[in-house]
Structures are given as structure tokens and as C-alpha cells.
Scaffold this motif. Structure first.
Motif, mmCIF file in Angstrom:
data_model
loop_
_atom_site.group_PDB
_atom_site.id
_atom_site.type_symbol
_atom_site.label_atom_id
_atom_site.label_comp_id
_atom_site.label_asym_id
_atom_site.label_seq_id
_atom_site.Cartn_x
_atom_site.Cartn_y
_atom_site.Cartn_z
ATOM 1 N N LYS A 1 38.118 48.689 38.113
ATOM 2 C CA LYS A 1 38.845 47.634 38.827
ATOM 3 C C LYS A 1 39.285 46.526 37.870
ATOM 4 O O LYS A 1 40.388 45.987 37.995
ATOM 5 N N LEU A 2 38.427 46.182 36.922
ATOM 6 C CA LEU A 2 38.781 45.139 35.959
ATOM 7 C C LEU A 2 39.940 45.567 35.071
ATOM 8 O O LEU A 2 40.820 44.765 34.753
ATOM 9 N N GLN B 1 42.715 35.634 38.280
ATOM 10 C CA GLN B 1 42.107 35.408 39.599
ATOM 11 C C GLN B 1 41.524 36.706 40.164
ATOM 12 O O GLN B 1 40.454 36.701 40.765
ATOM 13 N N GLU B 2 42.249 37.790 39.971
ATOM 14 C CA GLU B 2 41.745 39.083 40.450
ATOM 15 C C GLU B 2 40.500 39.499 39.666
ATOM 16 O O GLU B 2 39.547 40.035 40.235
ATOM 17 N N ILE B 3 40.511 39.253 38.376
ATOM 18 C CA ILE B 3 39.334 39.561 37.548
ATOM 19 C C ILE B 3 38.124 38.785 38.056
ATOM 20 O O ILE B 3 37.037 39.344 38.223
ATOM 21 N N PHE B 4 38.320 37.500 38.313
ATOM 22 C CA PHE B 4 37.226 36.670 38.812
ATOM 23 C C PHE B 4 36.720 37.181 40.163
ATOM 24 O O PHE B 4 35.513 37.253 40.397
ATOM 25 N N VAL C 1 36.903 40.240 41.395
ATOM 26 C CA VAL C 1 36.213 41.522 41.201
ATOM 27 C C VAL C 1 34.808 41.287 40.644
ATOM 28 O O VAL C 1 33.825 41.862 41.131
ATOM 29 N N GLN C 2 34.697 40.433 39.639
ATOM 30 C CA GLN C 2 33.383 40.154 39.043
ATOM 31 C C GLN C 2 32.453 39.480 40.055
ATOM 32 O O GLN C 2 31.269 39.818 40.135
ATOM 33 N N SER C 3 32.985 38.550 40.821
ATOM 34 C CA SER C 3 32.176 37.841 41.807
ATOM 35 C C SER C 3 31.630 38.802 42.867
ATOM 36 O O SER C 3 30.438 38.760 43.208
ATOM 37 N N GLU C 4 32.485 39.664 43.385
ATOM 38 C CA GLU C 4 32.052 40.642 44.397
ATOM 39 C C GLU C 4 31.018 41.611 43.813
ATOM 40 O O GLU C 4 30.030 41.951 44.468
ATOM 41 N N TYR C 5 31.242 42.032 42.584
ATOM 42 C CA TYR C 5 30.297 42.944 41.921
ATOM 43 C C TYR C 5 28.923 42.280 41.795
ATOM 44 O O TYR C 5 27.899 42.898 42.109
ATOM 45 N N LEU C 6 28.903 41.042 41.336
ATOM 46 C CA LEU C 6 27.625 40.353 41.172
ATOM 47 C C LEU C 6 26.899 40.199 42.500
ATOM 48 O O LEU C 6 25.692 40.434 42.585
ATOM 49 N N LYS C 7 27.612 39.834 43.544
ATOM 50 C CA LYS C 7 26.990 39.698 44.868
ATOM 51 C C LYS C 7 26.394 41.020 45.335
ATOM 52 O O LYS C 7 25.256 41.076 45.804
#
Length: 108
Positions: free
Chosen positions: A63-64, A71-74, A76-82
Motif C-alpha cells: 500500500k505504501l 497524506q495517503e502514506i500517513f 496507511v501507516q496510521s491504520e497499520y499501527l492501530k
């Protein structure tokens, strides 16, 4: 460049799947030799979690690579971490229960 990155992620995923397959066979054989079913069960569970977590990491890497802007990178990373924090909490609870049940004498 993006195609190269996508191919690299896919190659890494395939290499990991090969490694995991060998690890699963080895863990199964080791459990058979020692005769310790509880240890074998916990080892299988750990390998399953390893596979789930690695697949999640490969998915987020894909996805990255495909993200179009910062913004999309952020996002994707935020959802992954959660999702990984939730998964790791669940896995830790399940492993704790498995250790108590399978490895403490008289708790099987």
C-alpha cells in the motif's frame, strides 16, 4: 521505480513464505520428537502469529508503494499501527492463556 518496489515486496513475501514453511515443518518435527504436545501447540500458535504479522507488514508495504501522496502514506501507516497494536494485544493474551493451559502441569 514503483514497479521495482512492488516486485521487491512480492519477492520478499515469497521468500518469507518459504522460510515459514520450513519453520512450520521443523516445529512439527521437533514436537513429535520431544512428545510435548503443549509446546508444539504454542509453537504452532507463535508461527501462525508470525505469519499474520508478516503478511500485514507486506500488505502495508504494498500500500505504501502505491500511495500517491504524503497524506495517503500517513493514513496507511496510521491504520497499520492501530490494527497491529490491537492484533499484538490479542496475540499476547492468547499466548498467555496457551502457556498457562499447555505448559503448566495439571492445567491441560
Amino acid at each position: 521505480m514503483r514497479d521495482f518496489a512492488e516486485r521487491s515486496v512480492e519477492q520478499a513475501r515469497k521468500a518469507f513464505e518459504g522460510f515459514l514453511s520450513v519453520a512450520q515443518r521443523t516445529a512439527g518435527a521437533a514436537g513429535d520428537v520431544t512428545g510435548q504436545g503443549g509446546v508444539k501447540s504454542v509453537a504452532a500458535q507463535v508461527l501462525s502469529y508470525t505469519e499474520q504479522n508478516a503478511n500485514a507488514a507486506f500488505d502495508v508495504a504494498t500500500k505504501l508503494v502505491r500511495a500517491k501522496d504524503p497524506q495517503e502514506i500517513f493514513a496507511v501507516q496510521s491504520e497499520y499501527l492501530k490494527s497491529q497494536i490491537a492484533a499484538l494485544q490479542t496475540q499476547a493474551q492468547e499466548l498467555g492463556a496457551a502457556f498457562q493451559k499447555g505448559l503448566i502441569p495439571g492445567k491441560q
